[in-house]
Design an enzyme around this catalytic site. Structure first.
Site, short mmCIF file in Angstrom:
data_model
loop_
_atom_site.label_atom_id
_atom_site.label_comp_id
_atom_site.label_asym_id
_atom_site.label_seq_id
_atom_site.Cartn_x
_atom_site.Cartn_y
_atom_site.Cartn_z
N TYR A 100 1.09 -1.54 -12.42
CA TYR A 100 -0.30 -1.50 -12.87
C TYR A 100 -0.45 -0.86 -14.26
O TYR A 100 -1.46 -0.21 -14.54
CB TYR A 100 -1.19 -0.81 -11.83
CG TYR A 100 -1.09 -1.44 -10.46
CD1 TYR A 100 -1.58 -2.72 -10.24
CD2 TYR A 100 -0.49 -0.77 -9.38
CE1 TYR A 100 -1.47 -3.33 -8.99
CE2 TYR A 100 -0.38 -1.37 -8.13
CZ TYR A 100 -0.87 -2.65 -7.94
OH TYR A 100 -0.76 -3.25 -6.71
N GLY A 108 0.72 -1.26 0.00
CA GLY A 108 0.00 0.00 0.00
C GLY A 108 0.75 1.30 0.00
O GLY A 108 0.13 2.34 -0.26
N CYS A 162 -10.19 4.20 -29.84
CA CYS A 162 -11.38 4.84 -30.36
C CYS A 162 -12.36 5.13 -29.24
O CYS A 162 -13.39 4.47 -29.11
CB CYS A 162 -12.00 3.91 -31.41
SG CYS A 162 -13.21 4.77 -32.40
N ARG A 188 -4.72 3.79 -16.37
CA ARG A 188 -4.89 4.30 -15.01
C ARG A 188 -5.53 5.68 -14.95
O ARG A 188 -6.25 5.98 -14.01
CB ARG A 188 -3.57 4.27 -14.24
CG ARG A 188 -3.06 2.83 -14.04
CD ARG A 188 -1.93 2.73 -13.03
NE ARG A 188 -2.38 3.03 -11.69
CZ ARG A 188 -2.19 4.17 -11.07
NH1 ARG A 188 -1.52 5.14 -11.65
NH2 ARG A 188 -2.67 4.36 -9.85
N PRO A 202 4.41 -5.26 -0.62
CA PRO A 202 4.47 -4.09 -1.49
C PRO A 202 4.44 -4.48 -2.97
O PRO A 202 5.05 -5.48 -3.37
CB PRO A 202 5.83 -3.48 -1.13
CG PRO A 202 6.65 -4.63 -0.63
CD PRO A 202 5.68 -5.56 0.05
N ARG A 214 3.39 -1.61 -5.76
CA ARG A 214 3.69 -0.33 -6.42
C ARG A 214 5.07 0.22 -6.00
O ARG A 214 5.83 0.69 -6.83
CB ARG A 214 2.59 0.67 -6.04
CG ARG A 214 2.53 1.90 -6.91
CD ARG A 214 1.53 2.91 -6.33
NE ARG A 214 0.23 2.35 -6.02
CZ ARG A 214 -0.81 2.33 -6.86
NH1 ARG A 214 -0.69 2.87 -8.05
NH2 ARG A 214 -1.96 1.80 -6.49
N1 LLP Z 1 -1.66 -7.05 -1.13
C1 LLP Z 1 -2.95 -7.11 -1.47
C2 LLP Z 1 -3.81 -8.11 -0.84
C3 LLP Z 1 -3.45 -6.24 -2.44
O1 LLP Z 1 -4.75 -6.30 -2.77
C4 LLP Z 1 -2.60 -5.30 -3.06
C5 LLP Z 1 -3.10 -4.39 -4.09
C6 LLP Z 1 -1.25 -5.27 -2.67
C7 LLP Z 1 -0.82 -6.16 -1.69
C8 LLP Z 1 -0.25 -4.33 -3.28
O2 LLP Z 1 -0.55 -3.01 -3.01
P1 LLP Z 1 0.48 -1.85 -3.47
O3 LLP Z 1 1.73 -1.96 -2.62
O4 LLP Z 1 0.79 -2.06 -4.88
O5 LLP Z 1 -0.27 -0.61 -3.20
N2 LLP Z 1 -4.83 -1.18 -10.06
C9 LLP Z 1 -4.72 -0.21 -9.00
C10 LLP Z 1 -4.11 -0.79 -7.76
C11 LLP Z 1 -4.86 -1.99 -7.24
C12 LLP Z 1 -4.24 -2.53 -6.00
C13 LLP Z 1 -4.90 -3.81 -5.61
N3 LLP Z 1 -4.29 -4.45 -4.51
C14 LLP Z 1 -3.89 0.98 -9.51
O6 LLP Z 1 -3.47 0.96 -10.66
O7 LLP Z 1 -3.69 1.95 -8.78
#
Ligand code: LLP
Length: 453
Positions: A412, A269, A382, A351, A312, A314
């Site tokens: 993503y 997150g 389109c 995005r 993590p 992102r």
């Molecule tokens: N763990 C779980 C259970 C998750 O659902 C997610 C992301 C992560 C870890 C990784 O989170 P991060 O560190 O990447 O924030 N498509 C969206 C983001 C969807 C995230 C879904 N879950 C975007 O492009 O912003």
């Protein structure tokens, strides 16, 4: 933060070297004023590999992994683990790199499992999420010795128990709990609230009920609990509050059911910088706060400190990515607005269309040139929603044939790319120490019809 209304978002200023470098240390300006990424000339890479093009800076991925692993070994109990959330960007070479860096993997589908295994991932270090695993998914994962299932729902416990009994094994699981936290990020990724589609809520008693159910299964071994409160999180103390709530839950479970958890997985997150306006997160510093919160929450309840896990995505891959496009039509509608069209679009980066996400766009030949033309950078799909970024300021004489780079596209983008309008997906070129290797080749027109029978 981050849910800035795209319509009122201030225009992005022209980026000088320092602004670029502040955005991400792997961006720089060369002696001829050209944009460099991971130490390499972006225009040369585009000439060699064509556009649109995804570039991935392997060294940056490794640095990002090490930021987590070094902090983890300093701050948490031995055996604590960093899992890469492969949904952020999943292809074989990427999974090899994170495995070499000692991370485990968070996967959500047989496709991600397959990619991780084909990259040489140890199945014991794979954690299988998803809020709706089918019986076939469960069998597929168990067949391959996946280490942990992260269970979302009581129904899934039944599936796992049945499959594990059939195979005469005990499957390790974590239970996904919804702690009831609002991260104030954008709605599509705000997953910690009670009404989320994910997990079992503490507030409704369902979290404790699924714990009791799990403990009663002979072929399921409960190892601990998981939560994921959201993505693109910048708010100050979200993870610390999450730890306190989760350890409170762990203590309640111990009191009610006599079960002590050995693992606590806080999900992923942390947010990243897409534009100079986004704050920079000092991850080791944040993890120190999480460790302090964990110690305190456990001490207050005389609870043994569990192994800590995080997932993590992102913050491992986003700033390791850059997309390069070629500019085509430049359209000025006097008195209204201007469009700069590129040879990709929402098919390789959905995005902005989905979340109104912000990006920094630069001309590869002159990233520091004064921006006088306010324009929407749009794609070739389109659909008028096919916008990469609105209100970008580019040099007034931006013209067809120039290369335009979009920064921070390593998370993503490829993983959410599509063949909308039957547009082939770009290749991924991995940059490492001055080398550029194709890790995913460009899709061809033949690929597009390969499944048509
Ligand atoms: N763990 C779980 C259970 C998750 O659902 C997610 C992301 C992560 C870890 C990784 O989170 P991060 O560190 O990447 O924030 N498509 C969206 C983001 C969807 C995230 C879904 N879950 C975007 O492009 O912003």
């Amino acid at each position: 933060m981050t849910n800035r209304n795209p319509l009122t978002h201030p225009r992005i200023p022209a980026a000088g070297e320092s602004a670029l470098n502040a955005l991400c240390g792997n961006l720089s300006i060369g002696t001829n004023g050209e944009l460099r990424f991971a130490g390499q000339d972006v225009a040369e890479l585009a000439a060699r590999h064509g556009t649109p093009l995804y570039l991935m800076d392997e060294d940056r991925v490794r640095d990002n992994c090490r930021t987590y692993t070094e902090a983890f070994s300093r701050l948490f109990r031995p055996g604590s683990m960093v899992l890469y959330a492969s949904k952020a960007n999943c292809f074989r070479r990427m999974m090899q790199v994170v495995a070499e860096e000692g991370l485990g993997a968070d996967v959500v589908s047989p496709g991600e499992i397959w990619t991780a295994l084909r990259a040489g991932f140890d199945p014991a270090r794979i954690f299988f999420h998803s809020n709706n695993k089918t019986a076939a998914d469960v069998a597929f994962a168990m067949e391959r010795g996946i280490g942990y299932f992260v269970v979302d729902h009581a129904y899934e416990i039944e599936l796992i128990e049945a499959e594990a009994a059939r195979r005469d094994l005990r499957q390790k699981v974590l239970l996904r709990i919804t702690p009831g936290i609002d991260t104030h990020t954008y709605e599509a990724v705000n997953t910690g609230k009670v009404d989320s589609k994910f997990g079992s809520a503490i507030e409704t008693g369902q979290a404790e009920a699924i714990t009791a159910l799990t403990l009663a299964q002979p072929h399921v071994e409960l190892c601990g609990f998981h939560c994921h409160v959201g993505s693109m999180v910048f708010a100050e103390d979200v993870f610390e509050r999450t730890v306190e709530l989760m350890v409170g839950f762990l203590a309640d479970v111990r009191a009610a059911l006599g079960y002590t958890a050995d693992m606590l997985d806080l999900g992923g997150g942390y947010g990243v910088r897409y534009t100079a306006e986004d704050p920079a997160i000092d991850i080791p510093r944040k993890l120190e706060d999480v460790a302090a919160a964990l110690r305190l929450s456990c001490a207050l309840r005389d609870y043994p400190e569990p192994l800590l896990l995080m997932e993590p995505g992102r913050s491992i891959s986003a700033d390791a990515g850059l997309t390069v496009y070629q500019v085509g039509a430049v359209k000025r509608i006097p008195g209204y607005k201007n469009y700069v069209s590129v040879d990709g679009g929402m098919s390789d980066n959905p995005r902005y269309a989905l979340y109104g996400s912000h990006y920094t766009c630069l001309l590869a030949a002159r990233p520091a040139a004064e921006g006088e033309l306010i324009c929407d950078v749009v794609g070739r799909c389109c659909e008028s929603g096919d916008v990469i970024q609105p209100n970008v300021s580019l040099p007034a004489d931006v013209r067809e044939g120039e290369l335009l780079a979009v920064c921070t596209t390593g998370a993503y983008n490829y993983s959410m790319a599509s063949n909308y309008n039957r547009i082939p997906r770009p290749p991924i070129v991995m940059l490492h120490n001055g080398t550029d290797d194709v890790a995913v080749r460009r899709e061809t027109l033949e690929d597009l019809i390969a499944l048509d029978v």
